[in-house]
Design an enzyme around this catalytic site. Structure first.
Site, mmCIF file in Angstrom:
data_model
loop_
_atom_site.group_PDB
_atom_site.id
_atom_site.type_symbol
_atom_site.label_atom_id
_atom_site.label_comp_id
_atom_site.label_asym_id
_atom_site.label_seq_id
_atom_site.Cartn_x
_atom_site.Cartn_y
_atom_site.Cartn_z
ATOM 1 N N CYS A 93 0.812 -1.225 0.000
ATOM 2 C CA CYS A 93 0.000 0.000 0.000
ATOM 3 C C CYS A 93 0.840 1.267 0.000
ATOM 4 C CB CYS A 93 -0.963 -0.016 1.183
ATOM 5 S SG CYS A 93 -2.081 -1.407 1.050
ATOM 6 N N HIS A 386 -9.453 3.166 -1.234
ATOM 7 C CA HIS A 386 -8.018 2.872 -1.164
ATOM 8 C C HIS A 386 -7.579 1.999 -2.333
ATOM 9 C CE1 HIS A 386 -4.172 1.585 0.156
ATOM 10 N NE2 HIS A 386 -4.550 0.486 0.778
ATOM 11 N N CYS A 416 0.667 2.469 6.226
ATOM 12 C CA CYS A 416 0.999 1.094 6.610
ATOM 13 C C CYS A 416 0.898 0.229 5.360
ATOM 14 C CB CYS A 416 0.034 0.582 7.676
ATOM 15 S SG CYS A 416 -1.688 0.631 7.128
HETATM 16 C C1 LIG Z 1 -14.570 -5.268 4.573
HETATM 17 C C2 LIG Z 1 -14.937 -5.814 3.185
HETATM 18 C C3 LIG Z 1 -14.779 -7.340 3.174
HETATM 19 C C4 LIG Z 1 -16.396 -5.425 2.932
HETATM 20 O O1 LIG Z 1 -16.734 -5.800 1.651
HETATM 21 P P1 LIG Z 1 -18.255 -5.778 1.146
HETATM 22 O O2 LIG Z 1 -19.061 -6.708 1.972
HETATM 23 O O3 LIG Z 1 -18.237 -5.961 -0.333
HETATM 24 O O4 LIG Z 1 -18.648 -4.287 1.508
HETATM 25 P P2 LIG Z 1 -19.959 -3.479 1.147
HETATM 26 O O5 LIG Z 1 -19.545 -2.139 0.687
HETATM 27 O O6 LIG Z 1 -20.854 -4.287 0.275
HETATM 28 O O7 LIG Z 1 -20.624 -3.286 2.559
HETATM 29 C C5 LIG Z 1 -21.319 -4.332 3.222
HETATM 30 C C6 LIG Z 1 -22.589 -3.773 3.820
HETATM 31 O O8 LIG Z 1 -22.215 -2.784 4.793
HETATM 32 C C7 LIG Z 1 -22.884 -1.573 4.485
HETATM 33 N N1 LIG Z 1 -21.995 -0.463 4.852
HETATM 34 C C8 LIG Z 1 -20.669 -0.363 4.593
HETATM 35 N N2 LIG Z 1 -20.208 0.802 5.055
HETATM 36 C C9 LIG Z 1 -21.235 1.445 5.623
HETATM 37 C C10 LIG Z 1 -21.374 2.699 6.241
HETATM 38 N N3 LIG Z 1 -20.340 3.526 6.409
HETATM 39 N N4 LIG Z 1 -22.598 3.057 6.705
HETATM 40 C C11 LIG Z 1 -23.652 2.238 6.550
HETATM 41 N N5 LIG Z 1 -23.583 1.035 5.943
HETATM 42 C C12 LIG Z 1 -22.389 0.648 5.477
HETATM 43 C C13 LIG Z 1 -23.134 -1.630 3.007
HETATM 44 O O9 LIG Z 1 -24.200 -0.795 2.626
HETATM 45 C C14 LIG Z 1 -23.456 -3.071 2.792
HETATM 46 O O10 LIG Z 1 -24.812 -3.276 3.147
HETATM 47 P P3 LIG Z 1 -25.750 -4.275 2.302
HETATM 48 O O11 LIG Z 1 -25.105 -5.626 2.481
HETATM 49 O O12 LIG Z 1 -27.052 -4.105 2.965
HETATM 50 O O13 LIG Z 1 -25.675 -3.773 0.903
HETATM 51 C C15 LIG Z 1 -14.050 -5.203 2.066
HETATM 52 O O14 LIG Z 1 -14.313 -3.837 1.924
HETATM 53 C C16 LIG Z 1 -12.593 -5.396 2.404
HETATM 54 O O15 LIG Z 1 -12.042 -6.473 2.202
HETATM 55 N N6 LIG Z 1 -11.943 -4.335 2.902
HETATM 56 C C17 LIG Z 1 -10.598 -4.398 3.367
HETATM 57 C C18 LIG Z 1 -9.676 -4.168 2.268
HETATM 58 C C19 LIG Z 1 -8.286 -4.409 2.705
HETATM 59 O O16 LIG Z 1 -7.940 -5.406 3.297
HETATM 60 N N7 LIG Z 1 -7.455 -3.463 2.390
HETATM 61 C C20 LIG Z 1 -6.084 -3.547 2.676
HETATM 62 C C21 LIG Z 1 -5.785 -2.481 3.590
HETATM 63 S S1 LIG Z 1 -4.119 -1.945 3.413
#
Ligand SMILES: CC(C)(COP(=O)(O)OP(=O)(O)OC[C@H]1O[C@@H](n2cnc3c(N)ncnc32)[C@H](O)[C@@H]1OP(=O)(O)O)[C@@H](O)C(=O)NCCC(=O)NCCS
Length: 430
Positions: A93, A386, A416
Site C-alpha cells: 500500500c 483505497h 501502513c
Molecule cells: C470489509 C470488506 C470485506 C467489505 O466488503 P463488502 O461486503 O463488499 O462491503 P460493502 O460495501 O458491500 O458493505 C457491506 C454492507 O455494509 C454496508 N456499509 C458499509 N459501510 C457502511 C457505512 N459507512 N454506513 C452504513 N452502511 C455501510 C453496506 O451498505 C453493505 O450493506 P448491504 O449488504 O445491505 O448492501 C471489504 O471492503 C474489504 O475487504 N476491505 C478491506 C480491504 C483491505 O484489506 N485493504 C487492505 C488495507 S491496506
C-alpha cells in the site's frame, strides 16, 4: 531543507482520478488506463512541456501480467517523447510513496530534474489464475506434436482443476488476511468497536465536507467511463454523506464474526483509481517559473514481523522521518495517515504515544499524541477508498494543498503496508 546531496526536491503538482469502489464505475478499465488518464491531466494542468520529463515511476500492487511495467505504459502516452525512461515499483500500500521517493532520490542524486511519480490500482480487473494442474495440461497440449498428444494432455484435466485462483489480500508468509490482522491489532491495543465506528463516521463526515466545498474535487481529473464515454466519474463514490453511528454500529463483523469488531463500515473498501505527482529539483522548478506545492524534507521506511502487528510499522517509521527532518510532532501542522482500517489508525496513534514502541524504534521518548484537529482533516481511505497503489500519491497532494490553505509549514504522512512495512514522510511548504 535539502533532501540529500545538497538538493531540494519540489512537488510541483498533484492530480488523481476520483476513486471508485471496485466492481462499479471503473470495472472495465485497467490500471494502465486509469494511470494514463490521471497523468495526462497532471501534464495538462501543470502546462508541462513533455520534452523536459526525465522519467516516470509508478507503483501498483496487483500488476497486470500483460503490462507489468505500468510506468512505461504511462510514459508511452502519445504526447510524451518515446525516450522518457520509466520503471515500476511495488511496496504494497506504500507503492506510490515508493514511486515518489525513488523519483525524489533520482533528483537528489542529480541524475534527473523532472519526474512524474504515482500509482494506480484496478481491483476490478485482477488477474485470475488457473490451477497448476490445469496450466500443466495446457502447456503439455501446446508442446504435443500430434492431435492425439494434445487430446491426451487435455484429458488429464479434472473438474476441480478448473476452479480459478484469485489473489487474496493475505500475507504470503503467515496466511493472515489484512482484516484478520486489523482484528488482532484491535484486541492487542484495546481498540473498542465504538471507537472504530466513531473514527469511520469522522472519515465520512470530513470527506463529505471536503467534497462538498470542492477541496477534494479540485484534486481530481474526471474520468470518462467506457464503453460509451458518455458519463464521467467526478467524485469518490465510496463517501457516504448519510451514514450514521447507528448504521455503523449495526454492521456485523466481517473477519471474526463471533468476537470481532472490524466491519465493512470501519474498513477501507476495495477500490479502483490512480494518483500522480510532478516532482522537480527546486532549481529547475524555479527556473521554469513553477510555484511548488511544497518540498520533501525527509522520509523513512520500516518493517516488523508480519506475524506480529501487521499494520503497526508506521509507528517505527514516523520517529525516524521526524528525526531526519530535525522536527518533533509539535512542529507539524497537519498529519495524514492512511486509513486501511479504523483499528489500524487507532493502533498506530496509540503506538505513537507508547514508550515501548519508541524504544523499539530506537528513541527514548514517544512521538507523542496526535492532535485530532490536525489529523486527516478531509477524511481518509475509509471514506475516500483505497486503490492500493495510488493512495500514497493521493495523500501527498492532499496534505500539501491543505497545508497551503491553512498557511501551515510542515506536514507528516504515514502509510501502513502489507509485509509488516510502514512509511513516513515529512513535507514542508516553503
Ligand atoms: C470489509 C470488506 C470485506 C467489505 O466488503 P463488502 O461486503 O463488499 O462491503 P460493502 O460495501 O458491500 O458493505 C457491506 C454492507 O455494509 C454496508 N456499509 C458499509 N459501510 C457502511 C457505512 N459507512 N454506513 C452504513 N452502511 C455501510 C453496506 O451498505 C453493505 O450493506 P448491504 O449488504 O445491505 O448492501 C471489504 O471492503 C474489504 O475487504 N476491505 C478491506 C480491504 C483491505 O484489506 N485493504 C487492505 C488495507 S491496506
Amino acid at each position: 531543507m535539502p533532501l540529500a546531496n545538497g538538493k531540494r526536491v519540489a512537488i510541483v503538482a498533484g492530480v488523481r482520478t476520483p476513486f471508485s469502489k471496485s466492481g462499479t464505475l471503473y470495472r472495465r478499465m485497467t490500471a494502465v488506463e486509469l494511470a494514463r488518464s490521471c497523468v495526462a491531466e497532471l501534464v495538462q494542468r501543470s502546462e508541462l512541456d513533455t520534452s523536459i520529463i526525465d522519467g516516470v515511476v509508478f507503483g501498483t500492487v496487483v500488476p497486470s501480467v500483460l503490462a507489468p511495467n505500468i510506468a512505461r505504459e504511462v510514459s508511452l502516452l502519445p504526447h510524451f517523447p518515446k525516450g522518457v525512461q520509466a520503471f515500476s515499483v511495488s511496496r504494497a500500500c506504500a507503492s506510490a510513496n515508493q514511486a515518489i521517493t525513488d523519483a525524489a532520490d533520482q533528483i537528489a542524486l542529480g541524475h534527473t530534474h523532472v519526474m512524474i511519480a504515482g500509482g494506480a490500482e484496478s481491483l476490478s480487473m485482477v488477474p485470475i489464475l488457473h490451477s497448476a494442474r490445469f496450466a500443466e495440461a495446457l502447456m503439455g497440449a501446446s508442446r504435443a506434436k500430434s492431435l492425439g498428444g494434445r487430446i491426451k494432455a487435455l484429458g488429464q484435466i479434472r473438474p476441480r482443476d478448473l476452479i480459478p485462483i484469485t489473489p487474496a489480500i493475505a500475507e504470503p508468509s503467515t496466511g493472515e488476511t489484512m482484516g484478520e490482522s486489523a482484528e488482532k491489532m484491535a484486541k492487542i491495543n484495546g481498540i473498542s468497536r465504538e471507537e472504530q465506528d466513531e473514527f469511520a463516521l469522522r472519515s465520512h463526515r470530513l470527506a463529505a465536507a471536503g467534497t462538498a466545498d470542492g477541496r477534494l474535487t479540485a484534486e481530481m481529473a474526471p474520468v470518462w467511463i467506457p464503453p460509451k464515454y458518455e458519463t464521467a466519474a467526478t467524485v469518490d463514490n465510496g463517501v457516504r454523506t448519510d451514514t450514521t453511528l447507528e448504521q455503523l454500529k449495526a454492521l456485523k463483523p466481517v473477519f471474526d464474526r463471533r468476537y470481532g469488531s472490524v466491519t465493512a463500515g470501519n474498513s477501507s473498501p476495495l477500490t479502483d483509481g490512480a494518483a500522480a505527482v510532478l516532482l522537480m529539483s527546486a532549481e529547475r522548478a524555479e527556473a521554469l517559473g513553477y510555484e511548488p506545492l511544497g518540498y520533501i524534507r525527509s522520509y523513512a521506511y520500516a518493517a516488523l514481523d508480519p506475524g506480529e502487528q501487521l499494520l503497526q510499522a508506521p509507528v517505527l517509521a514516523a520517529p525516524v522521518a521526524l528525526q531526519r527532518a530535525g522536527l518533533a510532532l509539535p512542529d507539524i501542522d497537519l498529519v495524514e495517515m492512511h486509513e486501511a482500517f479504523a483499528a489500524q489508525v487507532l493502533s498506530n496513534l496509540r503506538g505513537f504515544e507508547s514508550p515501548e514502541w519508541a524504544a523499539r524504534a530506537g528513541f527514548s521518548t514517544p512521538v507523542g499524541t496526535v492532535d485530532r484537529a490536525r489529523l486527516n482533516v478531509m477524511g481518509g481511505s475509509i471514506a475516500l477508498g483505497h486503490p492500493f497503489g495510488a493512495t500514497g500519491a493521493r495523500i501527498t497532494t492532499t496534505l500539501l494543498n491543505e497545508l497551503h490553505r491553512r498557511g501551515g509549514q510542515f506536514g507528516l504522512m504515514t502509510v501502513c503496508a502489507a509485509g509488516g512495512m510502514g512509511f513516513a514522510m515529512v513535507v514542508e511548504r516553503r
